[in-house]
Every structure is written in structure tokens, then in C-alpha cells.
Enzyme design. Sequence first.
Site, PDB file in Angstrom:
ATOM      1  N   ASP A  10       0.878  -1.180   0.000  1.00 26.28           N
ATOM      2  CA  ASP A  10       0.000   0.000   0.000  1.00 26.28           C
ATOM      3  C   ASP A  10       0.908   1.221   0.000  1.00 26.28           C
ATOM      4  O   ASP A  10       2.122   1.115   0.233  1.00 26.28           O
ATOM      5  CB  ASP A  10      -0.900  -0.011   1.250  1.00 26.28           C
ATOM      6  N   SER A  11       0.293   2.391  -0.185  1.00 23.79           N
ATOM      7  CA  SER A  11       1.072   3.630  -0.125  1.00 23.79           C
ATOM      8  C   SER A  11       1.410   3.999   1.305  1.00 23.79           C
ATOM      9  O   SER A  11       1.910   5.098   1.540  1.00 23.79           O
ATOM     10  CB  SER A  11       0.261   4.755  -0.764  1.00 23.79           C
ATOM     11  N   TYR A  42      -0.780   8.191  -3.076  1.00 24.99           N
ATOM     12  CA  TYR A  42      -0.825   7.752  -4.473  1.00 24.99           C
ATOM     13  C   TYR A  42      -1.985   8.440  -5.206  1.00 24.99           C
ATOM     14  O   TYR A  42      -1.943   8.640  -6.417  1.00 24.99           O
ATOM     15  CB  TYR A  42      -1.062   6.233  -4.553  1.00 24.99           C
ATOM     16  N   CYS A  73      -4.621  -1.530  -1.810  1.00 25.59           N
ATOM     17  CA  CYS A  73      -4.737  -0.104  -2.122  1.00 25.59           C
ATOM     18  C   CYS A  73      -5.707   0.037  -3.292  1.00 25.59           C
ATOM     19  O   CYS A  73      -5.458  -0.517  -4.369  1.00 25.59           O
ATOM     20  CB  CYS A  73      -3.351   0.408  -2.505  1.00 25.59           C
ATOM     21  N   ASN A  74      -6.801   0.734  -3.066  1.00 29.68           N
ATOM     22  CA  ASN A  74      -7.778   0.936  -4.149  1.00 29.68           C
ATOM     23  C   ASN A  74      -7.169   1.701  -5.313  1.00 29.68           C
ATOM     24  O   ASN A  74      -7.441   1.404  -6.483  1.00 29.68           O
ATOM     25  CB  ASN A  74      -8.978   1.751  -3.629  1.00 29.68           C
ATOM     26  N   THR A  75      -6.341   2.698  -4.993  1.00 32.81           N
ATOM     27  CA  THR A  75      -5.786   3.553  -6.041  1.00 32.81           C
ATOM     28  C   THR A  75      -4.857   2.736  -6.950  1.00 32.81           C
ATOM     29  O   THR A  75      -4.904   2.867  -8.177  1.00 32.81           O
ATOM     30  CB  THR A  75      -5.014   4.732  -5.403  1.00 32.81           C
ATOM     31  N   GLU A 151      -1.348   9.295   7.703  1.00 30.23           N
ATOM     32  CA  GLU A 151       0.098   9.002   7.633  1.00 30.23           C
ATOM     33  C   GLU A 151       0.897   9.827   8.657  1.00 30.23           C
ATOM     34  O   GLU A 151       2.014   9.463   9.003  1.00 30.23           O
ATOM     35  CB  GLU A 151       0.629   9.271   6.218  1.00 30.23           C
ATOM     36  N   CYS A 183     -10.943   3.601  -0.006  1.00 29.54           N
ATOM     37  CA  CYS A 183      -9.502   3.762   0.217  1.00 29.54           C
ATOM     38  C   CYS A 183      -9.172   2.985   1.488  1.00 29.54           C
ATOM     39  O   CYS A 183      -9.889   3.114   2.495  1.00 29.54           O
ATOM     40  CB  CYS A 183      -9.172   5.248   0.392  1.00 29.54           C
ATOM     41  N   THR A 184      -8.115   2.187   1.444  1.00 33.72           N
ATOM     42  CA  THR A 184      -7.821   1.321   2.602  1.00 33.72           C
ATOM     43  C   THR A 184      -7.326   2.107   3.813  1.00 33.72           C
ATOM     44  O   THR A 184      -7.261   1.557   4.906  1.00 33.72           O
ATOM     45  CB  THR A 184      -6.796   0.232   2.222  1.00 33.72           C
ATOM     46  N   HIS A 185      -6.969   3.362   3.617  1.00 37.83           N
ATOM     47  CA  HIS A 185      -6.635   4.185   4.796  1.00 37.83           C
ATOM     48  C   HIS A 185      -7.886   4.531   5.608  1.00 37.83           C
ATOM     49  O   HIS A 185      -7.792   4.745   6.819  1.00 37.83           O
ATOM     50  CB  HIS A 185      -5.968   5.502   4.370  1.00 37.83           C
TER      51      HIS A 185
HETATM   52  N1  DGL Z   1      -4.679   3.400   0.661  1.00 38.45           N
HETATM   53  C1  DGL Z   1      -4.749   3.729  -0.696  1.00 38.45           C
HETATM   54  C2  DGL Z   1      -6.071   3.437  -1.332  1.00 38.45           C
HETATM   55  O1  DGL Z   1      -6.719   2.493  -0.938  1.00 38.45           O
HETATM   56  C3  DGL Z   1      -4.008   4.902  -1.231  1.00 38.45           C
HETATM   57  C4  DGL Z   1      -4.247   6.229  -0.678  1.00 38.45           C
HETATM   58  C5  DGL Z   1      -3.270   7.216  -1.256  1.00 38.45           C
HETATM   59  O2  DGL Z   1      -2.074   6.980  -1.131  1.00 38.45           O
HETATM   60  O3  DGL Z   1      -3.732   8.199  -1.842  1.00 38.45           O
HETATM   61  O4  DGL Z   1      -6.485   4.093  -2.256  1.00 38.45           O
END
Ligand code: DGL
Length: 262
Positions: A10-11, A42, A73-75, A151, A183-185
Amino acid sequence: MNNKPIGIFDSGVGGISIWKELQLRLPSEDTVYLADSKNAPYGEKSAQTIVQLSCKNTELLLDQGCKLIVVACNTATTNAIDHLRAQYPVPFIGIEPAIKPAALQSLSRTVGVLATRGTLSSALFHSTVNNHASNINIIEQEGTGLVELIEEGKAYSEAARALLRSYLQPMVASGIDHLVLGCTHYPHLIPLLKEELPPHVIVIDCGEAVANQTYRILEKKELLAAPNRKPKHHFYTNTEPALLTTFLKDVKGEIKVSYKDF
Ligand code: DGL
């Protein structure tokens, strides 16, 4: 049986929400996790850069002998998974906003999606909406700034609350009864989301579905680890490891967190 590790990237710390679901479903599996926090978010990068970063992460995980890679990571999934599947020989499991279950369950026919710009602008996201929610009012909202706060270790802060409130209020006013976390965050924001959303709005996050799909693919390809093993988990981050460690404080088992320049 195959006791090589599952790779996850992931990012940053977002994919830890997926990693925790994987532990519940696949408790004998070793894992290697890459937190590319140096390059977060990302979601603000071009599709081409997201593909490059995803390839770099994949190659590092393959160097560690990973048998399957979870793009947590969805992105990265919505922008790069087709490329990864075409280029590398291991199975990939991705995650994308759970539009389909939300559309099927919504009584108000209005669903909110909170995701990064990179995900909302991707071709995969648009085709999922067209295929599964063409008769639903989808309210898209970019979560600009939320990943950065998470983050920085500020997932439960007044700054995160104010930003989240500004994103949620218009969606709630439009009549959403489901909110898809794209988004996984964002699962790290669930304590705040519960406080800020009216109780009738159901939050959908598909970490558990990703873990179930990982199990199915490992089983189908005869790649499951031997049962009842004591697994090892190695986390690599390319920034200060303290933040990642705080997200793992309740985790039992053999865990190592290392700094790595990648
Ligand atoms: N956690 C990531 C996602 O699921 C990326 C978020 C990011 O870095 O912008 O999209």
C-alpha cells in the site's frame, strides 16, 4: 502446500486494515508488507506514476519470494492491476470500492463513495459504476487530505474530524444510506465516522471480502500454507517505522518492522 509468504503493499499504513483481515482468515500464512509511505498519497499522482510505483513494490515482494500479492490499495488496484497481472507470474488480489453490494442494499437508491482522486478518475471505477449501479445516485467525494493526516498519525484528530465533516455533510444531505470506503486508509477513520454519520448510514468496507478471495485463490492454486504454523510477519516502511508500529500494537505473533530505502 506452500509456506512462502503472501506479499501486501500500500502507499502506507492503509493496507494494515486489509492485513488484519488476512490474519483472521489465513492465520498460518507468513506475510511481507510494504508501506510505501514516502510516496503517499498515491491518489494525487498520475496513472502512469501509480503503475510505476506498483511495479516497484511488486518486484520487491517477488525478490522476497512472495507466492501471491495483495494490492491493498484501491488507487493502485484501479490504476495498475491489469498491468501487474499482465507483467508478473504470480496471482494478484486487488481491492476496489464495493459499489455492487451498496447498490444492491440501498433503499434510498443513493450511495456515497469516499475515495481518492486516483480511484474516482480511473476507468475501472467508472466501469464498475456503469455495470452495477447505473440506476443508483452515486455521490462521489474525493477524500483529499485524509491520507496525509492518517500518515502523520492524526487519524483521530480535530483536523481529521473537520475535513471528514465537510466531506460527509453534503452526502448525508443528498440522502445516502450507504457510504462506501474506497480507500484502505479510511477504515482507520471508523471511530470518527461513527461519531459524524447519522446512525442509519451503513459504512461498507471490503477488507473481509479481500481476505476471503485471497483464501479462495490460494486454495484453488494449491498455494495454502501448512495448517497450524506459527507465522512470521515482516513489515517494511520507507519512512520512520514508529507510525507503522503504532498500528500493530495489539497484534500477537512474530512481527518485525524494518526501515528500508525503496
Ligand atoms: N490506501 C490507498 C487506497 O486504498 C491509497 C491512498 C493514497 O495513497 O492516496 O487508495
